[in-house]
Design a protein around this motif. Structure first.
Motif, PDB file in Angstrom:
ATOM      1  N   ILE A  89      -6.116  -7.700  24.660  1.00  0.00           N
ATOM      2  CA  ILE A  89      -4.647  -7.486  24.127  1.00  0.00           C
ATOM      3  C   ILE A  89      -3.933  -8.473  24.697  1.00  0.00           C
ATOM      4  CG2 ILE A  89      -3.004  -5.787  23.675  1.00  0.00           C
ATOM      5  CD1 ILE A  89      -4.954  -3.705  23.636  1.00  0.00           C
ATOM      6  N   PHE A  90      -3.708  -8.377  26.052  1.00  0.00           N
ATOM      7  CA  PHE A  90      -2.771  -9.344  26.688  1.00  0.00           C
ATOM      8  C   PHE A  90      -2.984 -10.599  26.654  1.00  0.00           C
ATOM      9  CE2 PHE A  90      -0.030 -10.705  30.265  1.00  0.00           C
ATOM     10  CZ  PHE A  90       0.980  -9.448  30.060  1.00  0.00           C
ATOM     11  N   TRP A 123     -12.087   3.051  37.644  1.00  0.00           N
ATOM     12  CA  TRP A 123     -13.091   1.844  37.267  1.00  0.00           C
ATOM     13  C   TRP A 123     -12.004   0.892  36.630  1.00  0.00           C
ATOM     14  CZ3 TRP A 123     -16.667   2.849  40.220  1.00  0.00           C
ATOM     15  CH2 TRP A 123     -17.115   3.930  40.170  1.00  0.00           C
ATOM     16  N   ASN A 124     -11.435   0.228  37.147  1.00  0.00           N
ATOM     17  CA  ASN A 124     -10.474  -1.134  36.860  1.00  0.00           C
ATOM     18  C   ASN A 124     -11.207  -2.568  36.317  1.00  0.00           C
ATOM     19  OD1 ASN A 124      -8.272  -2.886  36.201  1.00  0.00           O
ATOM     20  ND2 ASN A 124      -7.749  -3.062  38.187  1.00  0.00           N
ATOM     21  N   ILE A 125     -11.616  -2.623  35.023  1.00  0.00           N
ATOM     22  CA  ILE A 125     -12.300  -3.703  34.605  1.00  0.00           C
ATOM     23  C   ILE A 125     -11.090  -4.749  33.874  1.00  0.00           C
ATOM     24  CG2 ILE A 125     -14.026  -4.365  33.046  1.00  0.00           C
ATOM     25  CD1 ILE A 125     -14.906  -2.347  34.955  1.00  0.00           C
ATOM     26  N   GLY A 126      -9.982  -4.496  34.297  1.00  0.00           N
ATOM     27  CA  GLY A 126      -8.785  -5.212  33.394  1.00  0.00           C
ATOM     28  C   GLY A 126      -8.070  -6.120  34.529  1.00  0.00           C
ATOM     29  N   ALA A 127      -8.778  -6.663  35.495  1.00  0.00           N
ATOM     30  CA  ALA A 127      -8.089  -7.436  36.430  1.00  0.00           C
ATOM     31  C   ALA A 127      -7.766  -8.650  35.783  1.00  0.00           C
ATOM     32  CB  ALA A 127      -8.986  -7.803  37.700  1.00  0.00           C
ATOM     33  N   ALA A 130      -0.679 -11.179  33.656  1.00  0.00           N
ATOM     34  CA  ALA A 130       0.686 -10.507  33.754  1.00  0.00           C
ATOM     35  C   ALA A 130       1.524 -11.219  34.963  1.00  0.00           C
ATOM     36  CB  ALA A 130       0.733  -9.085  34.098  1.00  0.00           C
ATOM     37  N   GLY A 131       0.669 -11.230  36.170  1.00  0.00           N
ATOM     38  CA  GLY A 131       1.435 -12.066  37.317  1.00  0.00           C
ATOM     39  C   GLY A 131       1.820 -13.367  36.904  1.00  0.00           C
ATOM     40  N   ALA A 132       0.833 -14.248  36.478  1.00  0.00           N
ATOM     41  CA  ALA A 132       1.007 -15.499  35.975  1.00  0.00           C
ATOM     42  C   ALA A 132       2.160 -15.571  34.905  1.00  0.00           C
ATOM     43  CB  ALA A 132       0.029 -15.920  35.189  1.00  0.00           C
ATOM     44  N   LEU A 133       2.381 -14.593  34.131  1.00  0.00           N
ATOM     45  CA  LEU A 133       3.653 -14.784  33.046  1.00  0.00           C
ATOM     46  C   LEU A 133       4.703 -14.596  33.729  1.00  0.00           C
ATOM     47  CD1 LEU A 133       4.559 -14.808  30.171  1.00  0.00           C
ATOM     48  CD2 LEU A 133       4.085 -12.239  30.053  1.00  0.00           C
TER      49      LEU A 133
END
Length: 349
Positions: free
Chosen positions: A154-155, A84-88, A94-97
């Motif tokens: 957090i991110f 259950w990935n709720i962190g997309a 992360a990709g943008a960074l």
């Protein structure tokens, strides 16, 4: 009253409940439009016209659908294996960074080499970010819903720190944003003069690749088996924990491509408002698509059309744009119920 599993549901049983769910969504939206004092037929017509009524509107809908396809695929891949990935949202950032770090002069390469390199490293960043909750789940049994959800906050705070510090553009007049990408790091436009970029084509290609993986590969079979029954999959010799880790890597990488496409294709720089919740909306997209990768494309277009059309409708009919949010939330709830009714029948004792 009890629920009884349906063995080998018919085509009608698979198609009819979702269709009824969408019909009820339109009905509820119409009632809300009437309460707001507008003609429901006029409101629905304005939404459709605002989303698909002109070349500009149609291309803008495709543009809005691009990150939703990536995040919808990320959620669909993970949910298929019951991870259950709720962190997309975090993986998107992360990709943008990575796109900003590599595309503002760190790699002085031509576009043909620079863009694939940035996309690949962005995928690795999103995959690495989701690898942490996957390892916590497989090694220590930590609930991934909690860890992936908390990683979003957090991110985003980490991004905020960077934009107020080392990544802050000195030419931004105090606004927390990064420096702009080099022209070589920007995705070209599909239609010159309009905002639609080649990130949309990459999203379609990703959906096709995920469909092939899920239906034609050993990994796809293992993901479905683990999602249906972990104990039975383990008994059959499938390495459940390894499959979950592979699933997490694939899911995180797909979500990161949403951040890459938004920065390289549209924004040109990183800001805190890069995503208006694309990661969370991807859950709606995946559920509306019944976790089918090709269905994710259609669901993303549907959701993007509602958002783009609602903006136009709000200006023309003086109806709040929150109607679009209510429509999507209603569609998600009814679709969950529809999925249940495709797999179970209600039996009276």
């Amino acid at each position: 009253m009890r629920l009884e599993p349906v063995q080998n549901p018919s085509l009608a049983r698979k198609v009819l409940p979702p269709a009824i769910a969408l019909a009820f969504t339109v009905l509820i939206a119409s009632l809300l439009a009437m309460i707001a004092g507008a003609n429901p037929f006029s409101v629905l017509g304005l939404i459709i016209k605002g989303a698909f009524g002109s070349k500009f509107a149609m291309l803008e809908t495709l543009n809005r659908a691009t990150p939703l396809i990536f995040t919808g695929l990320a959620v669909a891949v993970a949910f298929r294996a019951r991870f259950w990935n709720i962190g997309a949202e975090a993986q998107l950032y992360a990709g943008a960074l990575m796109t900003v770090l590599l595309g503002t002069g760190f790699l002085p390469w031509p576009s043909l080499a620079l863009l694939p390199a940035i996309a690949f490293i962005s995928i690795l960043a999103g995959a690495a970010l989701l690898l942490i909750p996957a390892l916590l789940k497989t090694r220590f049994g930590v609930d991934e819903v909690v860890t992936t959800l908390l990683f979003n906050f957090i991110f985003l705070l980490f991004i905020s720190m960077l934009l107020e510090g080392p990544l802050k553009d000195p030419m931004s007049m105090g606004w927390p944003k990064s420096a702009r990408l080099l022209p070589e790091a920007r995705l070209p436009r599909i239609v010159e003069g309009l905002r639609l970029h080649w990130g949309f084509a990459l999203a379609i290609l990703s959906a096709l690749c995920i469909w092939i993986i899920q239906t034609r590969s050993t990994l796809g079979y293992e993901m479905r088996a683990v999602g249906l029954n972990k104990e039975a999959a383990a008994f059959a010799g499938i390495p459940v924990n390894l499959v979950l880790i592979k699933t997490a890597l694939l899911s995180g990488g797909l979500a990161a491509l949403a951040g890459f496409s938004e920065v390289a294709g549209l924004k040109g720089s990183l800001t805190l408002d890069l995503s208006p919740g694309f990661g969370y909306t991807g859950i709606i997209v995946a559920m509306l698509a019944l976790l089918n990768p090709l269905g994710v494309v259609l669901a993303a277009l549907f959701v993007a059309g509602i958002f783009v059309g609602a903006d136009s409708m709000s200006r023309a009919a003086d109806v709040p744009t929150y109607l679009a949010d209510i429509m999507l939330a209603t569609a998600l709830l009814l679709m969950v119920l529809a999925i249940m009714l495709t797999r179970f029948r209600v039996v009276r004792d």
